[in-house]
Design an enzyme around this catalytic site. Structure first.
Site, PDB file in Angstrom:
ATOM      1  N   HIS A  16       5.471   2.890 -11.665  1.00 53.42           N
ATOM      2  CA  HIS A  16       4.103   2.906 -11.110  1.00 53.42           C
ATOM      3  C   HIS A  16       4.185   3.217  -9.618  1.00 53.42           C
ATOM      4  O   HIS A  16       4.534   2.343  -8.821  1.00 53.42           O
ATOM      5  CB  HIS A  16       3.423   1.546 -11.328  1.00 53.42           C
ATOM      6  CG  HIS A  16       2.008   1.484 -10.805  1.00 53.42           C
ATOM      7  ND1 HIS A  16       0.976   0.947 -11.551  1.00 53.42           N
ATOM      8  CD2 HIS A  16       1.444   1.863  -9.639  1.00 53.42           C
ATOM      9  CE1 HIS A  16      -0.150   1.018 -10.852  1.00 53.42           C
ATOM     10  NE2 HIS A  16       0.113   1.561  -9.674  1.00 53.42           N
ATOM     11  N   HIS A  18       2.261   5.597  -6.204  1.00 54.12           N
ATOM     12  CA  HIS A  18       1.254   6.510  -5.663  1.00 54.12           C
ATOM     13  C   HIS A  18       1.953   7.449  -4.689  1.00 54.12           C
ATOM     14  O   HIS A  18       2.439   7.006  -3.645  1.00 54.12           O
ATOM     15  CB  HIS A  18       0.153   5.733  -4.935  1.00 54.12           C
ATOM     16  CG  HIS A  18      -0.560   4.771  -5.835  1.00 54.12           C
ATOM     17  ND1 HIS A  18      -1.697   5.117  -6.531  1.00 54.12           N
ATOM     18  CD2 HIS A  18      -0.277   3.498  -6.192  1.00 54.12           C
ATOM     19  CE1 HIS A  18      -2.086   4.087  -7.268  1.00 54.12           C
ATOM     20  NE2 HIS A  18      -1.241   3.089  -7.085  1.00 54.12           N
ATOM     21  N   LEU A  19       2.012   8.731  -5.033  1.00 53.33           N
ATOM     22  CA  LEU A  19       2.662   9.705  -4.141  1.00 53.33           C
ATOM     23  C   LEU A  19       1.649  10.426  -3.269  1.00 53.33           C
ATOM     24  O   LEU A  19       2.035  11.146  -2.341  1.00 53.33           O
ATOM     25  CB  LEU A  19       3.465  10.721  -4.949  1.00 53.33           C
ATOM     26  CG  LEU A  19       4.653  10.176  -5.750  1.00 53.33           C
ATOM     27  CD1 LEU A  19       5.361  11.317  -6.492  1.00 53.33           C
ATOM     28  CD2 LEU A  19       5.636   9.427  -4.868  1.00 53.33           C
ATOM     29  N   ARG A  20       0.349  10.271  -3.581  1.00 45.24           N
ATOM     30  CA  ARG A  20      -0.719  10.970  -2.837  1.00 45.24           C
ATOM     31  C   ARG A  20      -0.541  12.485  -2.946  1.00 45.24           C
ATOM     32  O   ARG A  20       0.077  12.970  -3.883  1.00 45.24           O
ATOM     33  CB  ARG A  20      -0.785  10.527  -1.369  1.00 45.24           C
ATOM     34  CG  ARG A  20      -0.821   9.016  -1.163  1.00 45.24           C
ATOM     35  CD  ARG A  20      -1.986   8.342  -1.841  1.00 45.24           C
ATOM     36  NE  ARG A  20      -2.116   6.957  -1.404  1.00 45.24           N
ATOM     37  CZ  ARG A  20      -2.648   5.980  -2.134  1.00 45.24           C
ATOM     38  NH1 ARG A  20      -3.077   6.210  -3.371  1.00 45.24           N
ATOM     39  NH2 ARG A  20      -2.752   4.762  -1.650  1.00 45.24           N
ATOM     40  N   LYS A 102      -4.040   6.574 -17.410  1.00 46.43           N
ATOM     41  CA  LYS A 102      -4.346   5.411 -16.568  1.00 46.43           C
ATOM     42  C   LYS A 102      -5.816   5.033 -16.674  1.00 46.43           C
ATOM     43  O   LYS A 102      -6.700   5.874 -16.507  1.00 46.43           O
ATOM     44  CB  LYS A 102      -3.988   5.734 -15.109  1.00 46.43           C
ATOM     45  CG  LYS A 102      -4.257   4.604 -14.133  1.00 46.43           C
ATOM     46  CD  LYS A 102      -3.343   3.413 -14.379  1.00 46.43           C
ATOM     47  CE  LYS A 102      -3.756   2.194 -13.575  1.00 46.43           C
ATOM     48  NZ  LYS A 102      -3.037   2.049 -12.336  1.00 46.43           N
ATOM     49  N   HIS A 139      -5.225  -0.967 -15.005  1.00 41.34           N
ATOM     50  CA  HIS A 139      -5.513  -1.780 -13.813  1.00 41.34           C
ATOM     51  C   HIS A 139      -6.384  -2.925 -14.320  1.00 41.34           C
ATOM     52  O   HIS A 139      -7.571  -2.745 -14.556  1.00 41.34           O
ATOM     53  CB  HIS A 139      -6.221  -0.964 -12.734  1.00 41.34           C
ATOM     54  CG  HIS A 139      -6.416  -1.761 -11.481  1.00 41.34           C
ATOM     55  ND1 HIS A 139      -5.695  -1.539 -10.333  1.00 41.34           N
ATOM     56  CD2 HIS A 139      -7.218  -2.832 -11.224  1.00 41.34           C
ATOM     57  CE1 HIS A 139      -6.043  -2.432  -9.413  1.00 41.34           C
ATOM     58  NE2 HIS A 139      -6.976  -3.222  -9.926  1.00 41.34           N
ATOM     59  N   HIS A 177       1.066  -3.952 -12.483  1.00 43.52           N
ATOM     60  CA  HIS A 177       1.146  -4.838 -11.311  1.00 43.52           C
ATOM     61  C   HIS A 177       0.541  -6.212 -11.578  1.00 43.52           C
ATOM     62  O   HIS A 177      -0.441  -6.607 -10.948  1.00 43.52           O
ATOM     63  CB  HIS A 177       0.521  -4.182 -10.067  1.00 43.52           C
ATOM     64  CG  HIS A 177      -0.753  -3.395 -10.293  1.00 43.52           C
ATOM     65  ND1 HIS A 177      -1.848  -3.933 -10.913  1.00 43.52           N
ATOM     66  CD2 HIS A 177      -1.087  -2.129  -9.960  1.00 43.52           C
ATOM     67  CE1 HIS A 177      -2.803  -3.020 -10.958  1.00 43.52           C
ATOM     68  NE2 HIS A 177      -2.360  -1.919 -10.390  1.00 43.52           N
ATOM     69  N   ASP A 250       4.108   0.007  -7.385  1.00 48.80           N
ATOM     70  CA  ASP A 250       2.742   0.190  -6.886  1.00 48.80           C
ATOM     71  C   ASP A 250       2.756   0.522  -5.395  1.00 48.80           C
ATOM     72  O   ASP A 250       1.835   0.163  -4.657  1.00 48.80           O
ATOM     73  CB  ASP A 250       1.858  -1.033  -7.168  1.00 48.80           C
ATOM     74  CG  ASP A 250       0.378  -0.714  -6.966  1.00 48.80           C
ATOM     75  OD1 ASP A 250       0.013   0.474  -6.988  1.00 48.80           O
ATOM     76  OD2 ASP A 250      -0.409  -1.660  -6.766  1.00 48.80           O
TER      77      ASP A 250
HETATM   78  C1  NCD Z   1      -3.724   1.504  -4.968  1.00 48.87           C
HETATM   79  C2  NCD Z   1      -3.983   2.746  -4.109  1.00 48.87           C
HETATM   80  O1  NCD Z   1      -4.066   2.615  -2.885  1.00 48.87           O
HETATM   81  O2  NCD Z   1      -4.085   3.837  -4.660  1.00 48.87           O
HETATM   82  N1  NCD Z   1      -3.982   0.329  -4.174  1.00 48.87           N
HETATM   83  C3  NCD Z   1      -3.512  -0.917  -4.391  1.00 48.87           C
HETATM   84  O3  NCD Z   1      -3.917  -1.846  -3.680  1.00 48.87           O
HETATM   85  N2  NCD Z   1      -2.643  -1.179  -5.337  1.00 48.87           N
HETATM   86  C4  NCD Z   1      -4.556   1.548  -6.197  1.00 48.87           C
HETATM   87  C5  NCD Z   1      -4.130   0.544  -7.231  1.00 48.87           C
HETATM   88  O4  NCD Z   1      -3.066   0.663  -7.836  1.00 48.87           O
HETATM   89  O5  NCD Z   1      -4.896  -0.414  -7.441  1.00 48.87           O
HETATM   90 ZN    ZN Z   2      -1.306   1.369  -8.174  1.00 53.28          ZN
END
Ligand code: NCD
Ligand code: ZN
Length: 349
Positions: A16, A18-20, A102, A139, A177, A250
């Site tokens: 899990h 986030h690479l943006r 997701k 989520h 998470h 995460d």
């Molecule tokens: C994540 C994000 O910034 O994309 N933020 C977070 O607090 N975990 C989104 C997510 O996984 O809920």
């Molecule tokens: Zn996340």
């Protein structure tokens, strides 16, 4: 048990992250690649990665942003909307490189506006996922403003998750998470097609971290950190060696000014020291021998992918996390900025 000076593990994967996108992506993907062989890449871009065509284009951009010579494999996901058709699920399954879908309850977290308001609008699509064995990553928080923010995971499990797994008993589900004893209990009592990811920050910190000496935006994420008793329940779950619990950082980069803000974004960046931070948590639990299963075996097994064959080495040697990390034109503040981490990952050679 005395702590060994080095630990050699099968190379881990992040289930899990986030690479943006765009410029900032290059700066954060380098950290993930240094740590992990593969990662499940979250689709919460703007606009969301909701179709196979969008996932294909995003995958190409990730591959183009990788450091030279990298053999990292991004494992792509689709963002579930109420308009996602069973046909798109069939297409996704056929790609071989989309590994999950997701589910963000609309409004639950960063870039979740396009998410699902009512799962009843997704029945055929969920059925297709169940039939084709494509996992649903959840989520797990209600968005009901009447529910206390610290109770939103527990209430989600009661209101939505228990009915969901009853309706789709063969659907592969990952509760992402997890943060509470309720989530641990739910996963333990569910069938083997239900698993969970656990972040380093939810293993290492409780909600006091948010308020230590003043409000601390860099400890704010969703689901929010919980009471100590919940942190301990998570530690017990991962230290037990149960394969239903596996690594998902995460890691969620946000530019410094969007976190140090009157309305700061949710998300903690941990990709720079992920495996080292997990090692700290397992060491504190006296369970370093369980780290490899959690980090390198159980996720691959759940997703039906081969385990990695290469190895990484962790050395018991502390180092100081830099105060800032480049993020495109901006800077982000990584977890433990300016503080020590007890383990160091040796560079792959
Ligand atoms: C994540 C994000 O910034 O994309 N933020 C977070 O607090 N975990 C989104 C997510 O996984 O809920
Ligand atoms: Zn996340």
């Amino acid at each position: 048990m005395t702590t060994p000076a080095t630990l050699i593990l099968t190379r881990p994967d992040d289930w899990h992250v986030h690479l943006r996108d765009g410029e900032g992506m290059r700066d954060v993907v380098a950290d993930t690649v240094r740590q992990f062989a593969r990662a499940i890449v979250m689709p919460n871009l703007k606009p969301p990665v909701a179709t196979v065509a969008q996932a294909e284009a995003y995958r190409e951009r990730i591959l183009a942003a990788l450091p030279k010579g990298s053999d990292f494999t991004p494992l792509m996901t689709l963002y579930l909307t109420e308009a996602t058709l069973p046909l798109e699920i069939e297409r996704a399954r056929r790609t071989g490189w989309i590994h999950a879908v997701k589910y963000y309850p609309a409004g639950a977290t960063t870039h979740s506006e396009a998410g699902v308001r009512d799962l009843a609008h997704c029945r055929e699509t969920l059925k297709a996922m169940e039939d084709l064995g494509l996992p649903l990553l959840i989520h797990g928080e209600v968005t009901d403003a009447a529910v206390d923010v610290f109770d939103r995971e527990r209430v989600f499990i009661e209101r939505h998750l228990i009915p969901l797994v009853q309706r789709y008993p063969r659907l592969k589900v990952v509760l992402e998470h997890i943060t509470t004893a309720s989530a641990v209990k739910f996963v333990l009592t569910a069938e083997d097609n239900v698993a969970a990811t656990v972040t380093p920050h939810h293993l290492l910190y409780n909600r006091n971290a948010l308020f230590q000496g003043g409000v601390r935006p860099h400890y704010y994420c969703l689901p929010v950190l919980k009471r100590e008793e919940h942190r301990q329940a998570l530690v017990r779950a991962v230290a037990s060696g149960n394969p239903k619990f596996f690594l998902g950082t995460d890691s969620a980069p946000h530019a410094r000014n969007t976190k140090e803000n009157a309305c700061g974004c949710a998300g903690i960046y941990s990709a720079h020291a992920a495996l080292e931070l997990y090692a700290e948590a397992f060491e504190a639990a006296g369970a370093l021998d369980r780290l490899e299963g959690f980090a390198s075996h159980f996720g691959a097994d759940f997703y039906g992918l081969p385990r990695n064959t290469s190895r990484v080495t962790l050395v018991r040697e502390s180092w100081t996390v830099p105060a800032g990390h480049p993020f495109g034109q901006d800077t982000l503040v990584p977890l433990r900025a300016g503080e020590q981490v007890a383990w160091r990952l040796q560079a792959l050679n």
